[in-house]
Design a protein around this motif. Structure first.
Motif, PDB file in Angstrom:
ATOM      1  N   THR A  76       0.827  -1.211   0.000  1.00 34.58           N
ATOM      2  CA  THR A  76       0.000   0.000   0.000  1.00 34.58           C
ATOM      3  C   THR A  76       0.857   1.254   0.000  1.00 34.58           C
ATOM      4  OG1 THR A  76      -1.846  -1.084   1.121  1.00 34.58           O
ATOM      5  CG2 THR A  76      -1.718   1.314   1.300  1.00 34.58           C
ATOM      6  N   GLU A  77       1.848   1.295   0.876  1.00 30.59           N
ATOM      7  CA  GLU A  77       2.675   2.497   0.976  1.00 30.59           C
ATOM      8  C   GLU A  77       3.628   2.628  -0.205  1.00 30.59           C
ATOM      9  OE1 GLU A  77       1.755   4.681   2.837  1.00 30.59           O
ATOM     10  OE2 GLU A  77       0.535   3.545   4.248  1.00 30.59           O
ATOM     11  N   LEU A  78       4.063   1.511  -0.759  1.00 28.59           N
ATOM     12  CA  LEU A  78       4.903   1.576  -1.957  1.00 28.59           C
ATOM     13  C   LEU A  78       4.117   2.175  -3.122  1.00 28.59           C
ATOM     14  CD1 LEU A  78       7.433  -0.979  -3.235  1.00 28.59           C
ATOM     15  CD2 LEU A  78       5.691  -0.161  -4.809  1.00 28.59           C
ATOM     16  N   LEU A  79       2.874   1.756  -3.276  1.00 29.13           N
ATOM     17  CA  LEU A  79       2.055   2.299  -4.362  1.00 29.13           C
ATOM     18  C   LEU A  79       1.738   3.772  -4.133  1.00 29.13           C
ATOM     19  CD1 LEU A  79      -0.368  -0.695  -5.000  1.00 29.13           C
ATOM     20  CD2 LEU A  79       1.607   0.001  -6.368  1.00 29.13           C
ATOM     21  N   ASN A  80       1.510   4.153  -2.877  1.00 29.72           N
ATOM     22  CA  ASN A  80       1.276   5.570  -2.581  1.00 29.72           C
ATOM     23  C   ASN A  80       2.497   6.410  -2.940  1.00 29.72           C
ATOM     24  OD1 ASN A  80      -1.324   5.159  -1.617  1.00 29.72           O
ATOM     25  ND2 ASN A  80      -0.681   4.971   0.522  1.00 29.72           N
ATOM     26  N   ALA A  81       3.678   5.931  -2.564  1.00 27.81           N
ATOM     27  CA  ALA A  81       4.906   6.667  -2.862  1.00 27.81           C
ATOM     28  C   ALA A  81       5.191   6.680  -4.362  1.00 27.81           C
ATOM     29  CB  ALA A  81       6.078   6.057  -2.099  1.00 27.81           C
ATOM     30  N   THR A  82       4.814   5.611  -5.048  1.00 27.41           N
ATOM     31  CA  THR A  82       4.999   5.562  -6.498  1.00 27.41           C
ATOM     32  C   THR A  82       4.114   6.589  -7.190  1.00 27.41           C
ATOM     33  OG1 THR A  82       5.626   3.229  -6.428  1.00 27.41           O
ATOM     34  CG2 THR A  82       4.836   4.084  -8.537  1.00 27.41           C
ATOM     35  N   ARG A  83       2.904   6.774  -6.676  1.00 33.37           N
ATOM     36  CA  ARG A  83       2.025   7.796  -7.252  1.00 33.37           C
ATOM     37  C   ARG A  83       2.630   9.190  -7.087  1.00 33.37           C
ATOM     38  NH1 ARG A  83      -2.201   4.001  -6.035  1.00 33.37           N
ATOM     39  NH2 ARG A  83      -2.184   4.483  -3.811  1.00 33.37           N
ATOM     40  N   LEU A  84       3.318   9.427  -5.986  1.00 30.38           N
ATOM     41  CA  LEU A  84       4.001  10.709  -5.813  1.00 30.38           C
ATOM     42  C   LEU A  84       5.090  10.884  -6.867  1.00 30.38           C
ATOM     43  CD1 LEU A  84       4.463  11.128  -1.945  1.00 30.38           C
ATOM     44  CD2 LEU A  84       2.943  12.420  -3.455  1.00 30.38           C
ATOM     45  N   MET A  85       5.854   9.829  -7.114  1.00 30.65           N
ATOM     46  CA  MET A  85       6.883   9.906  -8.154  1.00 30.65           C
ATOM     47  C   MET A  85       6.255  10.200  -9.510  1.00 30.65           C
ATOM     48  SD  MET A  85       9.838   7.047  -7.520  1.00 30.65           S
ATOM     49  CE  MET A  85       8.758   5.607  -7.514  1.00 30.65           C
ATOM     50  N   ALA A  86       5.145   9.546  -9.796  1.00 29.24           N
ATOM     51  CA  ALA A  86       4.491   9.730 -11.092  1.00 29.24           C
ATOM     52  C   ALA A  86       4.037  11.169 -11.301  1.00 29.24           C
ATOM     53  CB  ALA A  86       3.306   8.777 -11.216  1.00 29.24           C
ATOM     54  N   ALA A  87       3.797  11.880 -10.196  1.00 34.19           N
ATOM     55  CA  ALA A  87       3.359  13.276 -10.286  1.00 34.19           C
ATOM     56  C   ALA A  87       4.519  14.263 -10.225  1.00 34.19           C
ATOM     57  CB  ALA A  87       2.369  13.579  -9.162  1.00 34.19           C
ATOM     58  N   ASN A  88       5.735  13.778 -10.057  1.00 33.18           N
ATOM     59  CA  ASN A  88       6.900  14.664  -9.983  1.00 33.18           C
ATOM     60  C   ASN A  88       6.998  15.482 -11.271  1.00 33.18           C
ATOM     61  OD1 ASN A  88       9.098  15.760  -8.707  1.00 33.18           O
ATOM     62  ND2 ASN A  88      10.407  13.955  -8.875  1.00 33.18           N
ATOM     63  N   ASP A  89       7.252  16.788 -11.133  1.00 31.28           N
ATOM     64  CA  ASP A  89       7.165  17.678 -12.300  1.00 31.28           C
ATOM     65  C   ASP A  89       8.504  18.213 -12.777  1.00 31.28           C
ATOM     66  OD1 ASP A  89       7.843  19.487 -10.343  1.00 31.28           O
ATOM     67  OD2 ASP A  89       6.033  20.728 -10.552  1.00 31.28           O
ATOM     68  N   GLY A  90       9.600  17.663 -12.248  1.00 34.47           N
ATOM     69  CA  GLY A  90      10.907  18.082 -12.731  1.00 34.47           C
ATOM     70  C   GLY A  90      11.507  19.271 -12.026  1.00 34.47           C
ATOM     71  N   THR A  91      10.788  19.859 -11.078  1.00 34.43           N
ATOM     72  CA  THR A  91      11.293  21.065 -10.420  1.00 34.43           C
ATOM     73  C   THR A  91      11.810  20.799  -9.010  1.00 34.43           C
ATOM     74  OG1 THR A  91       9.111  21.638  -9.523  1.00 34.43           O
ATOM     75  CG2 THR A  91       9.669  22.487 -11.712  1.00 34.43           C
ATOM     76  N   GLY A  92      11.608  19.585  -8.510  1.00 34.88           N
ATOM     77  CA  GLY A  92      11.976  19.291  -7.133  1.00 34.88           C
ATOM     78  C   GLY A  92      13.035  18.216  -7.026  1.00 34.88           C
ATOM     79  N   PRO A  93      12.888  17.323  -6.054  1.00 31.97           N
ATOM     80  CA  PRO A  93      13.898  16.291  -5.819  1.00 31.97           C
ATOM     81  C   PRO A  93      13.859  15.199  -6.882  1.00 31.97           C
ATOM     82  CG  PRO A  93      12.017  15.934  -4.394  1.00 31.97           C
ATOM     83  CD  PRO A  93      11.773  17.238  -5.098  1.00 31.97           C
ATOM     84  N   THR A  94      14.841  14.325  -6.838  1.00 27.26           N
ATOM     85  CA  THR A  94      14.816  13.159  -7.715  1.00 27.26           C
ATOM     86  C   THR A  94      13.643  12.266  -7.332  1.00 27.26           C
ATOM     87  OG1 THR A  94      16.218  11.827  -6.263  1.00 27.26           O
ATOM     88  CG2 THR A  94      17.329  13.178  -7.947  1.00 27.26           C
ATOM     89  N   ASN A  95      13.286  11.383  -8.237  1.00 30.81           N
ATOM     90  CA  ASN A  95      12.213  10.440  -7.939  1.00 30.81           C
ATOM     91  C   ASN A  95      12.561   9.588  -6.717  1.00 30.81           C
ATOM     92  OD1 ASN A  95      10.765  11.357 -10.149  1.00 30.81           O
ATOM     93  ND2 ASN A  95      11.575   9.796 -11.519  1.00 30.81           N
ATOM     94  N   GLU A  96      13.814   9.201  -6.599  1.00 27.12           N
ATOM     95  CA  GLU A  96      14.234   8.394  -5.457  1.00 27.12           C
ATOM     96  C   GLU A  96      14.004   9.134  -4.144  1.00 27.12           C
ATOM     97  OE1 GLU A  96      18.197   6.049  -3.789  1.00 27.12           O
ATOM     98  OE2 GLU A  96      18.445   7.853  -5.009  1.00 27.12           O
ATOM     99  N   GLU A  97      14.425  10.390  -4.085  1.00 29.34           N
ATOM    100  CA  GLU A  97      14.289  11.144  -2.844  1.00 29.34           C
ATOM    101  C   GLU A  97      12.825  11.422  -2.522  1.00 29.34           C
ATOM    102  OE1 GLU A  97      16.604  11.650  -0.629  1.00 29.34           O
ATOM    103  OE2 GLU A  97      17.930  10.527  -1.952  1.00 29.34           O
ATOM    104  N   LEU A  98      12.029  11.678  -3.547  1.00 29.39           N
ATOM    105  CA  LEU A  98      10.601  11.897  -3.318  1.00 29.39           C
ATOM    106  C   LEU A  98       9.952  10.618  -2.794  1.00 29.39           C
ATOM    107  CD1 LEU A  98       8.288  13.928  -3.556  1.00 29.39           C
ATOM    108  CD2 LEU A  98       7.921  13.127  -5.899  1.00 29.39           C
ATOM    109  N   PHE A  99      10.309   9.493  -3.390  1.00 27.17           N
ATOM    110  CA  PHE A  99       9.794   8.204  -2.937  1.00 27.17           C
ATOM    111  C   PHE A  99      10.172   7.957  -1.478  1.00 27.17           C
ATOM    112  CE2 PHE A  99      10.377   3.691  -2.135  1.00 27.17           C
ATOM    113  CZ  PHE A  99       9.205   3.133  -2.619  1.00 27.17           C
ATOM    114  N   ALA A 100      11.438   8.139  -1.159  1.00 24.16           N
ATOM    115  CA  ALA A 100      11.925   7.856   0.194  1.00 24.16           C
ATOM    116  C   ALA A 100      11.264   8.760   1.229  1.00 24.16           C
ATOM    117  CB  ALA A 100      13.438   8.014   0.244  1.00 24.16           C
ATOM    118  N   SER A 101      11.005  10.010   0.855  1.00 22.95           N
ATOM    119  CA  SER A 101      10.421  10.957   1.806  1.00 22.95           C
ATOM    120  C   SER A 101       9.012  10.565   2.219  1.00 22.95           C
ATOM    121  CB  SER A 101      10.408  12.365   1.202  1.00 22.95           C
ATOM    122  OG  SER A 101       9.455  12.467   0.148  1.00 22.95           O
ATOM    123  N   ALA A 102       8.346   9.770   1.385  1.00 21.33           N
ATOM    124  CA  ALA A 102       6.985   9.324   1.701  1.00 21.33           C
ATOM    125  C   ALA A 102       6.952   7.888   2.213  1.00 21.33           C
ATOM    126  CB  ALA A 102       6.102   9.445   0.457  1.00 21.33           C
TER     127      ALA A 102
END
Length: 217
Positions: A44-70
């Motif tokens: 459940t939490e992996l899929l939630n964090a993956t959805r955050l990565m999918a919404a990453n817009d190129g202006t913030g952290p890497t996908n890895e860091e965004l995933f880890a933060s959630a």
């Protein structure tokens, strides 16, 4: 003039139905980490964090860091505690998923052809997986990094957006030092590979059955 070719991985370089692969991957990962996190909660939490990565817009952290933060806070676990276990999963269990995939004989020949003509070749796979998972799938395709000197492989450690966000393709063009008009994107997913890349001026090659028709807009 064409200077670079961007190649999707799953469904293009490697025969891999993500509808079959992803559930098997999640089941294997959940089982491997069951001693640390209940499998259902982990998925459940992996899929939630993956959805955050999918919404990453190129202006913030890497996908890895965004995933880890959630992901890790949602599980109530320290990143330093779980990351070594996850690395062992990719080393020990992830290779067993190879049986769900099949090599595409034309794939390594295509890469060899492009490199032989002096083109930059980028593996433009959706950067939702860590580098090791992408490198392994390239090996399964017979087109691994030891065989071919790719100009770029889009992994979640390096990228700041995902398909089909235009920022994903803009980042590729920037990293390659190319204008969109100098590139061609080859992939099997009309919505993730073809529409967003051509919308920026890139050429595209849809990898599909000859009788297939593009989805209605």
């Amino acid at each position: 003039m064409l200077k670079a070719i961007l190649l999707d991985l799953d469904g293009t370089l490697l025969g891999n139905s993500m509808e079959l692969f992803v559930p098997a991957y999640l089941e294997a990962l959940g089982g491997f980490l069951a001693g640390h996190v209940p499998p259902r909660r982990l998925v459940t939490e992996l899929l939630n964090a993956t959805r955050l990565m999918a919404a990453n817009d190129g202006t913030g952290p890497t996908n890895e860091e965004l995933f880890a933060s959630a992901f890790y806070p949602a599980l109530g676990r320290e990143r330093a505690q779980l990351e070594p276990v996850i690395r062992r999963f990719y080393a020990e269990e992830f290779p067993k998923l190879r049986s769900l995939t099949r090599p595409v004989p034309e794939a390594p020949r295509l890469v060899e052809w492009a490199l032989g003509r002096g083109l930059q070749v980028a593996v433009a796979t959706n950067p939702l997986f860590p580098r090791t998972a992408i490198e392994q799938r390239l090996e399964w395709a017979g087109a691994g990094l030891q065989r071919f000197p790719y100009a770029l492989v889009t992994t979640y450690e390096a990228m700041h957006a995902c398909k089909p966000h235009p920022a994903y393709y803009r980042e590729i063009f920037s990293l390659l030092g190319r204008q969109p008009e100098e590139c061609l994107m080859a992939g099997d997913d009309w919505g993730a590979d073809i529409l967003p890349s051509t919308g920026l001026g890139c050429r595209a090659w849809w990898v599909a059955d000859p009788t297939a028709q593009p989805p209605a807009a």
